[in-house]
Motif scaffolding. Structure first.
Motif, mmCIF file in Angstrom:
data_model
loop_
_atom_site.group_PDB
_atom_site.id
_atom_site.type_symbol
_atom_site.label_atom_id
_atom_site.label_comp_id
_atom_site.label_asym_id
_atom_site.label_seq_id
_atom_site.Cartn_x
_atom_site.Cartn_y
_atom_site.Cartn_z
ATOM 1 N N SER A 1 0.824 -1.211 0.000
ATOM 2 C CA SER A 1 0.000 0.000 0.000
ATOM 3 C C SER A 1 0.854 1.254 0.000
ATOM 4 N N TYR A 2 1.974 1.220 0.657
ATOM 5 C CA TYR A 2 2.846 2.391 0.718
ATOM 6 C C TYR A 2 3.585 2.582 -0.605
ATOM 7 N N GLN A 3 3.866 1.503 -1.302
ATOM 8 C CA GLN A 3 4.455 1.618 -2.630
ATOM 9 C C GLN A 3 3.452 2.247 -3.594
ATOM 10 N N ALA A 4 2.182 1.875 -3.465
ATOM 11 C CA ALA A 4 1.150 2.468 -4.318
ATOM 12 C C ALA A 4 0.988 3.954 -4.038
ATOM 13 N N SER A 5 1.034 4.332 -2.761
ATOM 14 C CA SER A 5 0.931 5.754 -2.418
ATOM 15 C C SER A 5 2.126 6.525 -2.967
ATOM 16 N N TYR A 6 3.267 5.914 -2.954
ATOM 17 C CA TYR A 6 4.460 6.560 -3.480
ATOM 18 C C TYR A 6 4.337 6.751 -4.990
ATOM 19 N N ASP A 7 3.887 5.709 -5.684
ATOM 20 C CA ASP A 7 3.742 5.826 -7.129
ATOM 21 C C ASP A 7 2.711 6.883 -7.489
ATOM 22 N N SER A 8 1.628 6.959 -6.710
ATOM 23 C CA SER A 8 0.610 7.976 -6.951
ATOM 24 C C SER A 8 1.172 9.372 -6.743
ATOM 25 N N ALA A 9 1.984 9.538 -5.741
ATOM 26 C CA ALA A 9 2.585 10.841 -5.480
ATOM 27 C C ALA A 9 3.537 11.226 -6.599
ATOM 28 N N VAL A 10 4.235 10.257 -7.149
ATOM 29 C CA VAL A 10 5.120 10.539 -8.277
ATOM 30 C C VAL A 10 4.314 11.037 -9.471
ATOM 31 N N ALA A 11 3.183 10.372 -9.747
ATOM 32 C CA ALA A 11 2.346 10.771 -10.885
ATOM 33 C C ALA A 11 1.753 12.156 -10.677
ATOM 34 N N THR A 12 1.323 12.445 -9.465
ATOM 35 C CA THR A 12 0.761 13.765 -9.171
ATOM 36 C C THR A 12 1.797 14.846 -9.362
ATOM 37 N N LEU A 13 3.007 14.576 -8.941
ATOM 38 C CA LEU A 13 4.077 15.557 -9.106
ATOM 39 C C LEU A 13 4.358 15.797 -10.587
ATOM 40 N N GLN A 14 4.392 14.743 -11.355
ATOM 41 C CA GLN A 14 4.645 14.903 -12.784
ATOM 42 C C GLN A 14 3.550 15.727 -13.454
ATOM 43 N N LYS A 15 2.291 15.480 -13.067
ATOM 44 C CA LYS A 15 1.173 16.247 -13.631
ATOM 45 C C LYS A 15 1.277 17.722 -13.271
ATOM 46 N N ASP A 16 1.581 18.001 -12.031
ATOM 47 C CA ASP A 16 1.681 19.391 -11.592
ATOM 48 C C ASP A 16 2.883 20.080 -12.238
ATOM 49 N N GLN A 17 3.967 19.353 -12.391
ATOM 50 C CA GLN A 17 5.133 19.944 -13.043
ATOM 51 C C GLN A 17 4.841 20.261 -14.511
ATOM 52 N N ALA A 18 4.003 19.465 -15.165
ATOM 53 C CA ALA A 18 3.664 19.705 -16.582
ATOM 54 C C ALA A 18 2.854 20.973 -16.769
ATOM 55 N N ALA A 19 2.120 21.404 -15.762
ATOM 56 C CA ALA A 19 1.302 22.610 -15.875
ATOM 57 C C ALA A 19 2.131 23.885 -15.731
ATOM 58 N N VAL A 20 3.301 23.813 -15.209
ATOM 59 C CA VAL A 20 4.104 25.016 -14.966
ATOM 60 C C VAL A 20 4.598 25.646 -16.273
ATOM 61 N N PRO A 21 5.151 24.907 -17.231
ATOM 62 C CA PRO A 21 5.638 25.561 -18.458
ATOM 63 C C PRO A 21 4.543 26.314 -19.214
ATOM 64 N N SER A 22 3.345 25.745 -19.291
ATOM 65 C CA SER A 22 2.243 26.417 -19.991
ATOM 66 C C SER A 22 1.869 27.707 -19.293
ATOM 67 N N ALA A 23 1.776 27.656 -17.965
ATOM 68 C CA ALA A 23 1.445 28.874 -17.217
ATOM 69 C C ALA A 23 2.538 29.911 -17.337
ATOM 70 N N GLN A 24 3.776 29.478 -17.389
ATOM 71 C CA GLN A 24 4.892 30.411 -17.523
ATOM 72 C C GLN A 24 4.889 31.060 -18.903
ATOM 73 N N ALA A 25 4.601 30.267 -19.924
ATOM 74 C CA ALA A 25 4.557 30.815 -21.295
ATOM 75 C C ALA A 25 3.431 31.836 -21.446
ATOM 76 N N LYS A 26 2.298 31.590 -20.816
ATOM 77 C CA LYS A 26 1.174 32.521 -20.883
ATOM 78 C C LYS A 26 1.529 33.837 -20.216
ATOM 79 N N VAL A 27 2.197 33.784 -19.114
ATOM 80 C CA VAL A 27 2.612 35.005 -18.444
ATOM 81 C C VAL A 27 3.595 35.784 -19.322
ATOM 82 N N ASP A 28 4.536 35.093 -19.911
ATOM 83 C CA ASP A 28 5.524 35.774 -20.778
ATOM 84 C C ASP A 28 4.835 36.421 -21.975
ATOM 85 N N ARG A 29 3.872 35.745 -22.549
ATOM 86 C CA ARG A 29 3.159 36.286 -23.715
ATOM 87 C C ARG A 29 2.336 37.505 -23.318
ATOM 88 N N TYR A 30 1.646 37.463 -22.222
ATOM 89 C CA TYR A 30 0.830 38.577 -21.779
ATOM 90 C C TYR A 30 1.688 39.783 -21.430
#
Length: 425
Positions: A116-145
């Protein structure tokens, strides 16, 4: 017929029967007999010239330096103790150590089911990857504006919203990283590791048991046995007496580096000397004692926690002191310590001694004796003060208190004034 009547009859016959003369002769003979008996009793009561004098054993006293030690009762305790308790909840899959053996810090002890703790760890890894993917798009939008706002193509509100979205994306990444770290820690906790090195006790649980995070029952205990501590107790009264002796100059302290020896339960001396670590700064109000801790090397694991032992602390040195055998000292009706001495004229003299403390099988005496005095250690019950005696020089074993003939004693080889290790009761 009695001798007196026979004598009276013969005397009467010799005197021609005169009764008065016969009685006179009988009186003279009786007086001679009584006088002879008195002379024999007087001769028996008066000892002849050259009679044998009572034998006593004596020890000649000389001043010497006496090592003052305190022998204190105590208990052996581990220098470090750690109870092993689970940090996460789960089923014990395996015990990774052998009970009663030595473990090192970081060695695995138990394996908790990590699924169960391995599953929680893998889930946390996936969540981090998803959140990290949203940063470049938000950064590009700020630069464009920021470029478009200079052309009045977007409003300031649009730029502020873009910046808020970027900040939220970065915050999500930070939260995901923290969640991932928490999941990693919990996953690591599924392998329970030794917090310290030492000897591990028996396990209180077996494979398949359910354990809970923060439970009060320890799964096992680890104790560090090398080095090991010995906690002893001393009374505050003895401490005050010792400090007074130091202040008066009767005892010279050995400084802060106090050597400690250990006497085990079977009476043997532990081969490794110890060092004094600390003394408590408060006195127990119930017992009137304070604790002293000494530390000893324990490479052979001879000392185990809970053992009873007596620590011998070398606390000072008494210069020019006299050690008087305890067997030579008695007490008078006033409770004063007294002893018999043989003077230079060969006669017995009784003196009052000033006793400071017991030192092994001797008394440490600071008054009532002088260099060269011969103290009676055997036969004092058979003599009295002023009586002339025959003294035999002996020695008394400091360890046992037994008397030995001087010719058989190794004490003759010891130079006068040599320090004498001693124990203070």
């Amino acid at each position: 017929m009695s001798a007196a009547s026979s004598l009276f009859r013969h005397s009467s016959e010799a005197a021609g029967g005169g009764p008065v003369r016969a009685l006179a002769r009988v009186g003279i003979v009786a007086a001679c007999i009584l006088a002879a008996g008195c002379n024999r009793e007087q001769q028996a009561a008066t000892p002849p010239a050259g009679a044998v004098r009572p034998q006593v054993s004596v020890v000649t006293l000389h001043p010497r330096a006496v090592a003052i030690t305190a022998e204190l009762p105590g208990r052996v305790g581990a220098s470090l103790t750690a109870d092993v308790v689970p940090q996460v909840t789960g089923i014990i899959k395996a015990r990774l150590f052998k009970e009663g053996t030595e473990v090192k810090a970081g060695d695995g002890l138990y394996q908790i089911d990590p699924a169960s703790y391995q599953a929680s760890y893998d889930s946390a890894v996936a969540t981090l990857q998803k959140d990290q993917a949203a940063v470049p798009s938000a950064q590009a939008k700020v630069d464009r504006y920021q470029t478009l706002i200079k052309q009045n193509a977007v409003s300031s509100q649009d730029l502020d919203d873009a910046r808020s979205t970027l900040a939220q994306a970065k915050a999500d990444v930070a939260a995901a990283q923290a969640a991932l770290e928490t999941a990693r820690i919990n996953l690591d906790y599924t392998t329970m590791k030794a917090p310290i090195g030492g000897r591990v006790d028996a396990s209180t649980i077996t494979e398949g048991a359910l354990v809970s995070s923060g439970q009060s029952t320890a799964l096992t205990t680890i104790r560090q046995l090398d080095p090991i501590n010995v906690d002893v107790t001393e009374s505050s009264t003895n401490l005050l007496n010792f400090l007074a002796a130091v202040k008066s100059g009767r005892i010279k302290t050995t400084g802060s580096d106090v050597s400690v020896k250990l006497k085990l339960e079977n009476g043997t001396i532990y081969p490794h000397p110890g060092t004094l670590r600390f003394m408590e700064a408060n006195v127990n109000q119930t017992t009137g004692t304070f604790t002293v801790r000494a530390e000893f090397a324990n490479p052979d694991r001879l000392l185990l926690p809970g053992m009873y032992a007596r620590a011998i602390l070398e606390v000072g040195l008494a210069q020019n002191s006299f050690l008087v055998p305890q067997r030579a000292v008695s007490h008078n009706v006033k409770g004063e310590a007294t002893a018999g001495f043989v003077g230079s004229d060969g006669k017995v003299v009784q003196r009052v001694l000033s006793v400071q403390r017991s030192v092994g099988n001797n008394w440490l005496v600071d008054a009532g004796v002088s260099d060269g005095d011969r103290i009676i250690v055997e036969g004092i019950q058979l003599v009295r003060s002023g009586q002339e005696v025959a003294a035999t020089e002996v020695t008394v074993d400091d360890a046992t208190g037994d008397i030995r003939q001087l010719s058989q004693s190794s004490a003759l080889d010891k130079p006068a004034g040599a320090p004498a290790p001693a124990r203070v009761e």
